[in-house]
Design a protein around this motif. Sequence first.
Motif, PDB file in Angstrom:
ATOM      1  N   HIS A   3      50.484  90.642 -62.539  1.00 55.36           N
ATOM      2  CA  HIS A   3      51.034  89.603 -63.411  1.00 55.36           C
ATOM      3  C   HIS A   3      52.536  89.769 -63.597  1.00 55.36           C
ATOM      4  N   HIS A   7      55.317  86.629 -62.222  1.00 50.36           N
ATOM      5  CA  HIS A   7      56.185  85.982 -63.204  1.00 50.36           C
ATOM      6  C   HIS A   7      57.636  86.436 -63.091  1.00 50.36           C
ATOM      7  N   ALA A  13      59.192  89.009 -71.766  1.00 49.08           N
ATOM      8  CA  ALA A  13      59.163  89.291 -73.198  1.00 49.08           C
ATOM      9  C   ALA A  13      59.740  90.659 -73.517  1.00 49.08           C
ATOM     10  N   GLN A  14      59.713  91.569 -72.538  1.00 50.06           N
ATOM     11  CA  GLN A  14      60.123  92.929 -72.841  1.00 50.06           C
ATOM     12  C   GLN A  14      60.494  93.669 -71.564  1.00 50.06           C
ATOM     13  N   THR A  35      55.731  90.170 -69.319  1.00 48.92           N
ATOM     14  CA  THR A  35      55.760  88.785 -69.777  1.00 48.92           C
ATOM     15  C   THR A  35      55.113  88.621 -71.139  1.00 48.92           C
ATOM     16  N   GLY A  36      54.544  89.684 -71.671  1.00 48.61           N
ATOM     17  CA  GLY A  36      53.931  89.650 -72.987  1.00 48.61           C
ATOM     18  C   GLY A  36      53.795  91.054 -73.527  1.00 48.61           C
ATOM     19  N   LYS A  37      53.258  91.166 -74.723  1.00 50.35           N
ATOM     20  CA  LYS A  37      53.108  92.476 -75.355  1.00 50.35           C
ATOM     21  C   LYS A  37      51.643  92.782 -75.646  1.00 50.35           C
ATOM     22  N   GLN A  38      50.769  92.350 -74.741  1.00 47.86           N
ATOM     23  CA  GLN A  38      49.347  92.600 -74.902  1.00 47.86           C
ATOM     24  C   GLN A  38      48.986  93.981 -74.363  1.00 47.86           C
ATOM     25  N   PHE A  41      48.708  94.595 -70.578  1.00 45.80           N
ATOM     26  CA  PHE A  41      49.966  94.704 -69.832  1.00 45.80           C
ATOM     27  C   PHE A  41      50.455  96.152 -69.833  1.00 45.80           C
ATOM     28  N   GLU A  70      53.845  99.013 -82.249  1.00 42.64           N
ATOM     29  CA  GLU A  70      52.927  97.962 -81.825  1.00 42.64           C
ATOM     30  C   GLU A  70      51.577  98.592 -81.519  1.00 42.64           C
TER      31      GLU A  70
END
Length: 114
Positions: A3, A7, A13-14, A35-38, A41, A70
């Motif tokens: 992913h 992207h 995102a980070q 691309t995110g903070k899930q 990832f 987080e």
Amino acid sequence: MEHIRQHRNNFFAQLFCIRVPLGDGNVSAAYAFLTGKQQEFYEEVFTAVLDACLQRDIRPNVRVVVCDYEQAIHNAVRTSLSFQIRHYGTSSHVCRRTTPWPKQRCTGSNTGSR
């Protein structure tokens, strides 16, 4: 890290950086544009780094992780690396979470004092 690759032309995102001790200091060992903070990832990054280490016959012995607060990162460390790892927060994140003072006052090693 599929992913992340797919992207690469979009905004991320980070910038996730993994630093490791070397001599008297620390060096950056890996970077990932997320691309995110899930949690998944972060798990994918940790798995990719561990796989790269094992391919080079390197056996990391992770004992301490310094990261922000987080929950996704903490969960990813536990599921991808170990439950035995100690977590520490960075001074800027500790300061933002625990003090009422403006962010610019919270620099250096004395984050809790005025």
